[in-house]
Scaffold this active site. Structure first.
Site, PDB file in Angstrom:
ATOM      1  N   CYS A  89       0.837  -1.300  -0.196  1.00  0.00           N
ATOM      2  CA  CYS A  89      -0.075  -0.097  -0.066  1.00  0.00           C
ATOM      3  C   CYS A  89       0.923   1.163   0.193  1.00  0.00           C
ATOM      4  CB  CYS A  89      -0.874   0.037   1.144  1.00  0.00           C
ATOM      5  SG  CYS A  89      -0.138   0.052   2.753  1.00  0.00           S
ATOM      6  N   HIS A 129      -2.105   1.130   6.933  1.00  0.00           N
ATOM      7  CA  HIS A 129      -2.602   1.204   5.605  1.00  0.00           C
ATOM      8  C   HIS A 129      -2.839   2.674   5.112  1.00  0.00           C
ATOM      9  CE1 HIS A 129      -4.398  -0.223   1.746  1.00  0.00           C
ATOM     10  NE2 HIS A 129      -5.693   0.229   2.079  1.00  0.00           N
ATOM     11  N   ASP A 144      -8.174   3.590  -3.615  1.00  0.00           N
ATOM     12  CA  ASP A 144      -7.067   2.341  -3.212  1.00  0.00           C
ATOM     13  C   ASP A 144      -6.521   1.622  -4.068  1.00  0.00           C
ATOM     14  OD1 ASP A 144      -5.533   0.870  -1.608  1.00  0.00           O
ATOM     15  OD2 ASP A 144      -7.268   0.240  -0.058  1.00  0.00           O
TER      16      ASP A 144
END
Length: 292
Positions: A89, A129, A144
């Site tokens: 991420c 995250h 995302d």
């Protein structure tokens, strides 16, 4: 309310990137095989997100092998664009944030706590995250490209708690006191993916989250071989020796792989060129026993 983005991601072969000394945005667009409009609109955002997820796989081989993960913007671009690697991420969404800002989107990075596969009463997890919030016409969207095999495949409206269907799962974003909870409908049950803080995070917080994720003994990326890739047709996920393919429409394929088959899957499915330093980790993954 339904949000539909008819922006299928390119699949298969992708053009070679421009030389590493070239323009950053041009190199990125070549890397993901995108030749559509480049303007700060919702349609462009959705198309870029889909193309990115299909072209740049989720993977954490550098954490697994102990190489470490550098989230300096130049290091990320060199790895994910020029070397045709993937990332997790902080790398994926860090790159995507930089791309969106270069195009002219009002975009900022947010931090959150992963809750995926945890019971509702589990203690708080770390802020490990990263996602991106994009504001278009005064409306906030969550984007995302770095959450593995359950990554939202299109922008999610942050100001609407109603279910938001996508080509894959249906998602919803529920407000929290100081942020958002992102959930996915998995086989008829709402499962929490992560809780995101509404306030933009300073750069040092991303550095700390990345350090923990890539080096702490409790991080699952230090112990499991994980790769994922989402296309318009299917989600592909590799967890140690278990390969799972979830096709649009509900058909699921699952099988266990030998070390040579893992290496082949990394190349053929996840578009990676296995490096010599990965072999020991691949051989360990081939003997793993996975529960659940």
């Amino acid at each position: 309310m339904l949000y539909s983005f008819d922006a299928p991601a390119p699949d298969g072969d992708f053009p070679d990137p421009a030389p590493s000394g070239g323009d950053f945005l041009a190199r990125y667009l070549a890397r993901i095989g995108y030749a559509g409009p480049v303007a700060p609109t919702l349609d462009t955002l959705a198309a870029l997100q889909a193309a990115h997820q299909a072209a740049i796989p989720f993977e954490a081989m550098d954490a697994l092998t102990g190489e470490g993960v550098d989230i300096d913007p130049q290091a990320i671009a060199a790895k994910l664009i020029d070397r045709h690697r993937g990332g997790y991420c902080f790398e994926q969404n860090g790159l995507f944030l930089r791309v969106l800002q270069a195009i002219g989107f009002a975009a900022e990075g947010l931090l959150g706590r992963v809750r995926w596969m945890l019971p509702a009463d589990a203690p708080a997890t770390g802020r490990t995250h990263m996602v991106v919030r994009v504001t278009i016409g005064g409306r906030p969207w969550l984007v995302d490209v770095g959450f593995g095999a359950t990554v939202p495949p299109q922008p999610l409206a942050l100001d609407d708690a109603m279910p938001q269907p996508t080509r894959h799962e249906t998602y919803r974003v529920r407000p929290l006191d100081a942020g958002y909870r992102v959930e996915a409908d998995i086989a008829g049950t709402w499962q929490t993916l992560y809780d995101i803080e509404a306030a933009p995070a300073p750069a040092i917080d991303f550095e700390i989250g990345n350090w923990y994720t890539s080096t702490h003994p409790a991080s699952h990326f230090r112990h499991q071989l994980i790769a994922a890739r989402t296309t318009a047709e299917a989600r592909h996920g590799l967890r140690d020796n278990r390969l799972t393919i979830r096709h649009v429409g509900g058909n699921i394929e699952q099988r266990y792989l030998s070390a040579d088959e893992i290496e082949a899957a990394l190349a053929d499915i996840f578009l990676l060129t296995p490096e010599p330093g990965w072999r020991r980790a691949i051989e360990r993954a081939a003997t793993a026993e996975i529960a659940g």
